[in-house]
Design an enzyme around this catalytic site. Structure first.
Site, mmCIF file in Angstrom:
data_model
loop_
_atom_site.group_PDB
_atom_site.id
_atom_site.type_symbol
_atom_site.label_atom_id
_atom_site.label_comp_id
_atom_site.label_asym_id
_atom_site.label_seq_id
_atom_site.Cartn_x
_atom_site.Cartn_y
_atom_site.Cartn_z
ATOM 1 N N GLU A 131 34.326 39.488 43.071
ATOM 2 C CA GLU A 131 35.578 38.960 43.872
ATOM 3 C C GLU A 131 36.519 40.066 44.161
ATOM 4 O O GLU A 131 37.687 39.903 44.307
ATOM 5 C CB GLU A 131 36.236 37.866 42.937
ATOM 6 C CG GLU A 131 37.040 36.794 43.816
ATOM 7 C CD GLU A 131 35.788 35.640 44.503
ATOM 8 O OE1 GLU A 131 34.766 35.769 44.010
ATOM 9 O OE2 GLU A 131 36.242 35.118 45.284
HETATM 10 C C1 LIG Z 1 27.161 39.153 38.437
HETATM 11 C C2 LIG Z 1 27.725 39.275 39.828
HETATM 12 C C3 LIG Z 1 27.893 38.138 40.555
HETATM 13 C C4 LIG Z 1 28.299 38.308 42.052
HETATM 14 N N1 LIG Z 1 28.439 37.245 42.498
HETATM 15 C C5 LIG Z 1 28.687 37.453 43.709
HETATM 16 C C6 LIG Z 1 28.736 36.288 44.904
HETATM 17 O O1 LIG Z 1 28.803 35.122 44.430
HETATM 18 N N2 LIG Z 1 29.413 36.477 46.136
HETATM 19 C C7 LIG Z 1 29.466 37.959 46.584
HETATM 20 O O2 LIG Z 1 29.544 37.820 47.707
HETATM 21 N N3 LIG Z 1 29.264 38.934 45.754
HETATM 22 C C8 LIG Z 1 29.080 38.655 44.395
HETATM 23 N N4 LIG Z 1 28.964 39.773 43.687
HETATM 24 C C9 LIG Z 1 28.915 40.916 44.139
HETATM 25 C C10 LIG Z 1 30.352 41.729 44.082
HETATM 26 O O3 LIG Z 1 31.332 41.194 44.571
HETATM 27 C C11 LIG Z 1 30.239 43.544 44.217
HETATM 28 O O4 LIG Z 1 29.302 43.822 43.436
HETATM 29 C C12 LIG Z 1 31.580 43.973 44.201
HETATM 30 O O5 LIG Z 1 32.303 43.614 45.204
HETATM 31 C C13 LIG Z 1 31.507 45.609 44.362
HETATM 32 O O6 LIG Z 1 30.757 45.930 45.470
HETATM 33 P P1 LIG Z 1 29.400 46.974 45.057
HETATM 34 O O7 LIG Z 1 28.640 46.489 43.996
HETATM 35 O O8 LIG Z 1 28.969 47.023 46.446
HETATM 36 O O9 LIG Z 1 30.106 48.265 44.823
HETATM 37 P P2 LIG Z 1 30.771 49.351 45.670
HETATM 38 O O10 LIG Z 1 31.599 48.950 46.818
HETATM 39 O O11 LIG Z 1 29.708 50.311 46.134
HETATM 40 O O12 LIG Z 1 31.516 50.118 44.665
HETATM 41 C C14 LIG Z 1 31.390 50.999 43.942
HETATM 42 C C15 LIG Z 1 32.473 51.674 43.037
HETATM 43 O O13 LIG Z 1 33.325 52.431 43.999
HETATM 44 C C16 LIG Z 1 34.541 51.674 44.095
HETATM 45 N N5 LIG Z 1 35.338 51.668 45.289
HETATM 46 C C17 LIG Z 1 34.378 51.239 46.490
HETATM 47 N N6 LIG Z 1 35.276 51.172 47.590
HETATM 48 C C18 LIG Z 1 36.392 51.809 47.034
HETATM 49 C C19 LIG Z 1 37.778 52.092 47.880
HETATM 50 N N7 LIG Z 1 37.801 52.065 49.107
HETATM 51 N N8 LIG Z 1 38.536 52.410 47.112
HETATM 52 C C20 LIG Z 1 38.453 52.930 45.735
HETATM 53 N N9 LIG Z 1 37.264 52.564 45.003
HETATM 54 C C21 LIG Z 1 36.300 52.155 45.668
HETATM 55 C C22 LIG Z 1 34.665 50.312 43.428
HETATM 56 O O14 LIG Z 1 35.714 49.774 42.920
HETATM 57 C C23 LIG Z 1 33.518 50.563 42.382
HETATM 58 O O15 LIG Z 1 34.146 51.070 41.401
HETATM 59 C C24 LIG Z 1 28.547 39.798 42.547
HETATM 60 C C25 LIG Z 1 28.391 40.647 41.561
HETATM 61 C C26 LIG Z 1 27.884 40.435 40.176
HETATM 62 C C27 LIG Z 1 27.766 41.772 39.302
#
Ligand SMILES: Cc1cc2nc3c(=O)[nH]c(=O)nc-3n(C[C@H](O)[C@H](O)[C@H](O)COP(=O)(O)OP(=O)(O)OC[C@H]3O[C@@H](n4cnc5c(N)ncnc54)[C@H](O)[C@@H]3O)c2cc1C
Length: 197
Positions: free
Chosen positions: A162
């Protein structure tokens, strides 16, 4: 690591055509509508985090009252008692923050900033409290004989989904520097006094 009670999968939409009559807003407004949906979701996650932290605290307290070392329950050792006190303070303050944001939503007031703060505060509290609960259980906390190791794993994802907590900080800081952002002391009072936005 956890969240096994909820099926998580990737959903792909290839060449999907949606009739115009199914559009839920004006053309070009899709992203703002989707992002607004996240605000309510963040409140939900924040509330779950408070419940998770409370559960960890309840289990840790019960264990600390019955586990004895050096001739007394470990709750009688100040090192453990202060850990429990910090957990209680974290749960209480997280709950108050979540309720303040939820009251704004119920009152029809803008609450995006408060939802991000609630999500950040409550999930950071849940991570800390569940980790401390494992500590209170000692070696037993690291086994699967007790639920606290699971609470700790479940807390981790709440800092990630989220919108990660880095993204919550991004949202909060943007509100902070944006001209016209409402003063934070209106969070509670505003739920009663501020006009419908
Ligand atoms: C169990 C689980 C259930 C999920 N369920 C859903 C769901 O129902 N619907 C849905 O849409 N998604 C879902 N997700 C996805 C989740 O929302 C994303 O994993 C999350 O938003 C982070 O995106 P990412 O994994 O692409 O990480 P990335 O965007 O690749 O980020 C990697 C790291 O970099 C940091 N980072 C990235 N951009 C910035 C910035 N601009 N400034 C500072 N730090 C930054 C992040 O905070 C993180 O620490 C789920 C994930 C999990 C693990």
């Amino acid at each position: 690591m956890g969240l096994t009670g909820s099926a998580t999968a990737t959903v792909r939409f290839d060449d999907v055509r949606v009739p115009e009559g199914r559009r839920i807003g004006e053309e070009g407004q899709g992203l703002p509508i989707a992002l607004a949906g996240l605000d309510a979701g963040r409140l939900g996650i924040a509330a779950v985090a408070v419940g998770l932290a409370q559960g960890a605290l309840d289990d840790a307290l019960a264990y600390a009252k019955q586990r004895e070392t050096f001739g007394q329950p470990i709750a009688g050792h100040q090192g453990v008692a202060f850990l429990l006190a910090d957990m209680e303070a974290a749960v209480d303050s997280a709950r108050a923050t979540v309720l303040a944001a939820a009251r704004r939503k119920d009152a029809g007031l803008p609450y995006a900033r408060q939802a991000s703060i609630a999500k950040l505060v409550a999930t950071e509290a849940a991570m800390r409290v569940t980790t401390d609960a494992v500590q209170v259980f000692g070696g037993a906390g690291y086994t699967r004989d007790f639920p606290v190791e699971r609470y700790m794993r479940e807390a981790k994802v709440m800092q990630i989904f989220e919108g990660t907590n880095q993204i919550q900080r991004l949202v909060i800081s943007r509100h902070l520097v944006r001209a016209g952002a409402e003063p934070s002391h209106h969070v509670l009072r505003g739920a009663i006094e501020e006009p419908q936005a």
